[in-house]
Design a protein around this motif. Sequence first.
Motif, mmCIF file in Angstrom:
data_model
loop_
_atom_site.group_PDB
_atom_site.id
_atom_site.type_symbol
_atom_site.label_atom_id
_atom_site.label_comp_id
_atom_site.label_asym_id
_atom_site.label_seq_id
_atom_site.Cartn_x
_atom_site.Cartn_y
_atom_site.Cartn_z
ATOM 1 N N PRO A 61 15.875 2.074 -9.734
ATOM 2 C CA PRO A 61 15.088 3.295 -9.510
ATOM 3 C C PRO A 61 14.953 3.583 -8.022
ATOM 4 O O PRO A 61 15.304 2.756 -7.176
ATOM 5 C CB PRO A 61 13.728 2.928 -10.120
ATOM 6 C CG PRO A 61 13.628 1.448 -9.906
ATOM 7 C CD PRO A 61 15.029 0.918 -10.099
ATOM 8 N N ASP A 62 14.444 4.750 -7.708
ATOM 9 C CA ASP A 62 14.092 5.084 -6.326
ATOM 10 C C ASP A 62 12.957 4.158 -5.896
ATOM 11 O O ASP A 62 11.854 4.204 -6.457
ATOM 12 C CB ASP A 62 13.661 6.549 -6.246
ATOM 13 C CG ASP A 62 13.096 6.933 -4.879
ATOM 14 O OD1 ASP A 62 13.196 6.129 -3.935
ATOM 15 O OD2 ASP A 62 12.533 8.032 -4.771
ATOM 16 N N ALA A 63 13.215 3.332 -4.903
ATOM 17 C CA ALA A 63 12.239 2.305 -4.512
ATOM 18 C C ALA A 63 10.916 2.897 -4.054
ATOM 19 O O ALA A 63 9.872 2.259 -4.188
ATOM 20 C CB ALA A 63 12.829 1.425 -3.415
ATOM 21 N N SER A 64 10.935 4.106 -3.509
ATOM 22 C CA SER A 64 9.697 4.698 -2.998
ATOM 23 C C SER A 64 9.050 5.665 -3.973
ATOM 24 O O SER A 64 7.981 6.196 -3.689
ATOM 25 C CB SER A 64 9.974 5.434 -1.684
ATOM 26 O OG SER A 64 10.668 6.647 -1.921
ATOM 27 N N ALA A 65 9.713 5.901 -5.135
ATOM 28 C CA ALA A 65 9.214 6.874 -6.120
ATOM 29 C C ALA A 65 8.864 8.189 -5.436
ATOM 30 O O ALA A 65 7.774 8.742 -5.600
ATOM 31 C CB ALA A 65 8.009 6.312 -6.862
ATOM 32 N N LEU A 66 9.812 8.707 -4.666
ATOM 33 C CA LEU A 66 9.561 9.860 -3.806
ATOM 34 C C LEU A 66 9.076 11.075 -4.581
ATOM 35 O O LEU A 66 8.132 11.753 -4.158
ATOM 36 C CB LEU A 66 10.821 10.212 -3.014
ATOM 37 C CG LEU A 66 10.723 11.475 -2.140
ATOM 38 C CD1 LEU A 66 9.618 11.319 -1.104
ATOM 39 C CD2 LEU A 66 12.062 11.768 -1.479
ATOM 40 N N VAL A 67 9.709 11.405 -5.710
ATOM 41 C CA VAL A 67 9.323 12.611 -6.443
ATOM 42 C C VAL A 67 7.874 12.505 -6.930
ATOM 43 O O VAL A 67 7.099 13.468 -6.840
ATOM 44 C CB VAL A 67 10.283 12.865 -7.620
ATOM 45 C CG1 VAL A 67 9.839 14.085 -8.417
ATOM 46 C CG2 VAL A 67 11.705 13.073 -7.107
ATOM 47 N N LEU A 68 7.501 11.332 -7.412
ATOM 48 C CA LEU A 68 6.110 11.135 -7.831
ATOM 49 C C LEU A 68 5.170 11.230 -6.635
ATOM 50 O O LEU A 68 4.091 11.844 -6.726
ATOM 51 C CB LEU A 68 5.962 9.776 -8.519
ATOM 52 C CG LEU A 68 4.543 9.362 -8.920
ATOM 53 C CD1 LEU A 68 3.889 10.410 -9.808
ATOM 54 C CD2 LEU A 68 4.563 8.002 -9.626
ATOM 55 N N ARG A 69 5.561 10.666 -5.512
ATOM 56 C CA ARG A 69 4.711 10.768 -4.317
ATOM 57 C C ARG A 69 4.545 12.222 -3.887
ATOM 58 O O ARG A 69 3.457 12.632 -3.450
ATOM 59 C CB ARG A 69 5.299 9.940 -3.172
ATOM 60 C CG ARG A 69 5.139 8.440 -3.371
ATOM 61 C CD ARG A 69 5.401 7.650 -2.098
ATOM 62 N NE ARG A 69 6.783 7.778 -1.674
ATOM 63 C CZ ARG A 69 7.167 8.091 -0.437
ATOM 64 N NH1 ARG A 69 6.261 8.364 0.497
ATOM 65 N NH2 ARG A 69 8.439 8.152 -0.133
ATOM 66 N N GLU A 70 5.603 13.008 -4.029
ATOM 67 C CA GLU A 70 5.508 14.428 -3.672
ATOM 68 C C GLU A 70 4.516 15.143 -4.577
ATOM 69 O O GLU A 70 3.718 15.977 -4.103
ATOM 70 C CB GLU A 70 6.886 15.077 -3.764
ATOM 71 C CG GLU A 70 7.839 14.648 -2.652
ATOM 72 C CD GLU A 70 9.248 15.175 -2.842
ATOM 73 O OE1 GLU A 70 10.000 15.234 -1.854
ATOM 74 O OE2 GLU A 70 9.608 15.521 -4.000
ATOM 75 N N HIS A 71 4.541 14.836 -5.869
ATOM 76 C CA HIS A 71 3.565 15.438 -6.793
ATOM 77 C C HIS A 71 2.140 15.069 -6.405
ATOM 78 O O HIS A 71 1.237 15.919 -6.405
ATOM 79 C CB HIS A 71 3.857 14.979 -8.223
ATOM 80 C CG HIS A 71 4.912 15.774 -8.933
ATOM 81 N ND1 HIS A 71 6.257 15.664 -8.641
ATOM 82 C CD2 HIS A 71 4.822 16.699 -9.932
ATOM 83 C CE1 HIS A 71 6.942 16.481 -9.425
ATOM 84 N NE2 HIS A 71 6.105 17.118 -10.211
ATOM 85 N N LEU A 72 1.915 13.800 -6.098
ATOM 86 C CA LEU A 72 0.565 13.342 -5.763
ATOM 87 C C LEU A 72 0.117 13.879 -4.402
ATOM 88 O O LEU A 72 -1.055 14.229 -4.221
ATOM 89 C CB LEU A 72 0.516 11.815 -5.781
ATOM 90 C CG LEU A 72 0.613 11.191 -7.168
ATOM 91 C CD1 LEU A 72 0.870 9.690 -7.081
ATOM 92 C CD2 LEU A 72 -0.658 11.453 -7.974
ATOM 93 N N ALA A 73 1.025 13.960 -3.462
ATOM 94 C CA ALA A 73 0.686 14.526 -2.156
ATOM 95 C C ALA A 73 0.244 15.975 -2.298
ATOM 96 O O ALA A 73 -0.731 16.417 -1.660
ATOM 97 C CB ALA A 73 1.883 14.413 -1.212
ATOM 98 N N ALA A 74 0.936 16.717 -3.157
ATOM 99 C CA ALA A 74 0.538 18.112 -3.388
ATOM 100 C C ALA A 74 -0.812 18.175 -4.093
ATOM 101 O O ALA A 74 -1.652 19.029 -3.769
ATOM 102 C CB ALA A 74 1.608 18.820 -4.218
ATOM 103 N N LYS A 75 -1.034 17.290 -5.029
ATOM 104 C CA LYS A 75 -2.299 17.279 -5.779
ATOM 105 C C LYS A 75 -3.494 17.051 -4.853
ATOM 106 O O LYS A 75 -4.553 17.681 -5.017
ATOM 107 C CB LYS A 75 -2.244 16.180 -6.849
ATOM 108 C CG LYS A 75 -3.531 15.945 -7.623
ATOM 109 C CD LYS A 75 -3.337 14.833 -8.651
ATOM 110 C CE LYS A 75 -4.644 14.401 -9.319
ATOM 111 N NZ LYS A 75 -5.242 15.481 -10.125
ATOM 112 N N TYR A 76 -3.319 16.154 -3.870
ATOM 113 C CA TYR A 76 -4.438 15.794 -3.000
ATOM 114 C C TYR A 76 -4.354 16.434 -1.612
ATOM 115 O O TYR A 76 -5.181 16.124 -0.748
ATOM 116 C CB TYR A 76 -4.511 14.272 -2.871
ATOM 117 C CG TYR A 76 -4.872 13.586 -4.170
ATOM 118 C CD1 TYR A 76 -6.148 13.711 -4.710
ATOM 119 C CD2 TYR A 76 -3.925 12.842 -4.873
ATOM 120 C CE1 TYR A 76 -6.471 13.106 -5.907
ATOM 121 C CE2 TYR A 76 -4.244 12.234 -6.068
ATOM 122 C CZ TYR A 76 -5.516 12.362 -6.587
ATOM 123 O OH TYR A 76 -5.836 11.759 -7.787
#
Length: 368
Positions: A61-76
């Motif tokens: 998998p993507d080691a940094s889970a970038l797409v998920l981090r982008e979703h959470l960054a936008a959320k917060y």
Amino acid sequence: MSLSDRPSVRLRPEIIALPAYKQGKPADASAYKLSSNENPFDPLPGVIAAVTAETAYNRYPDASALVLREHLAAKYSIGVDQVHIGSGSVALLAQLILAAAGAGDEVLYSWRSFEAYPSLVTVAGALSVRVPNRTDHAHDLPEMAAAISENTRVVIVCSPNNPTGTIVTKDEFEAFMAVVPTDLLVILDEAYIEFVTQADAVSGPLLLARYPNLVVLRTFSKAYGLAGLRVGYALGPVNVLNAARSTAIPLSVTAQGAAAAIASLNAEKELLDRVRVIAARRDTTWRALIDQGWNIPAPQGNFLWLPTGDETTSVAEALSAAGLVVRPFAHEGIRISIGEEQAVATLLLISADLVDALPADHPARKIG
């Protein structure tokens, strides 16, 4: 000494003495599992579809889970690098402790709180400093502040507190942060935050801009119902999260877990509607227990705390005999997850007899 008793290699004595993490007891088909604070609802169809679509098991998998981090960054409304993903919030907590504390350092937390805290501190080689909860089972933040020493490297605040269900208010937390050294890492563990209905409870993401020494932990295991996929996240300063990333086991978050978390965020309204059902069920159950004569803290997670003390084992056995598998902490109390409606009904059928059987002056009984 037999051959099997002889140590084959030299190991750290404090690790040998450390009890392994004890998972909530499983339940057979005839019982309700109320021992692990799991969400009783099945995953949403869209979440299942997102997981089953991730079929590249032969690829990392993507080691940094970038797409998920982008979703959470936008959320917060924060930067992507202010988000760190791990295999559950407890894994992130372990990384942060390893990054900040070593031999001779101290990690401070309230007690009783999450049972993994002492083990994580010991594994890091640091020392635990436990500050007793108040008589209402909540954190005593002034006493925690007073216990900070020149050796303290990490302070953990758990709200809602596992297993007592109590919260830290925003005013309490801000008063605490006002006296905490600004170079001391404060971790606000909010694994159960979505279940909170108390208006004055602290909410970590709203405070990140004010406190450069604050990291907030949250998870998809509880409210979002992804306990089996192990995805948690940390929000905080980039330099602190980078240090945590340096201690992490690489590639520990699977593509399936990240996909499920993203699908859950996309279905957040429906998921949080379910959370409100659980919170309402929790409040109804708590009020019924109070009416029966129990003296227990007002819960803000998806669980209840019975401070049964020396009667813990006998009460837990009675609950088990009734088909309710709960989480006892010997000589302290019992944590009961809010599960299916029938599980709650079963609990309330026997709980009045259980409280009546406690000694008259027992702290789990209301006076008068």
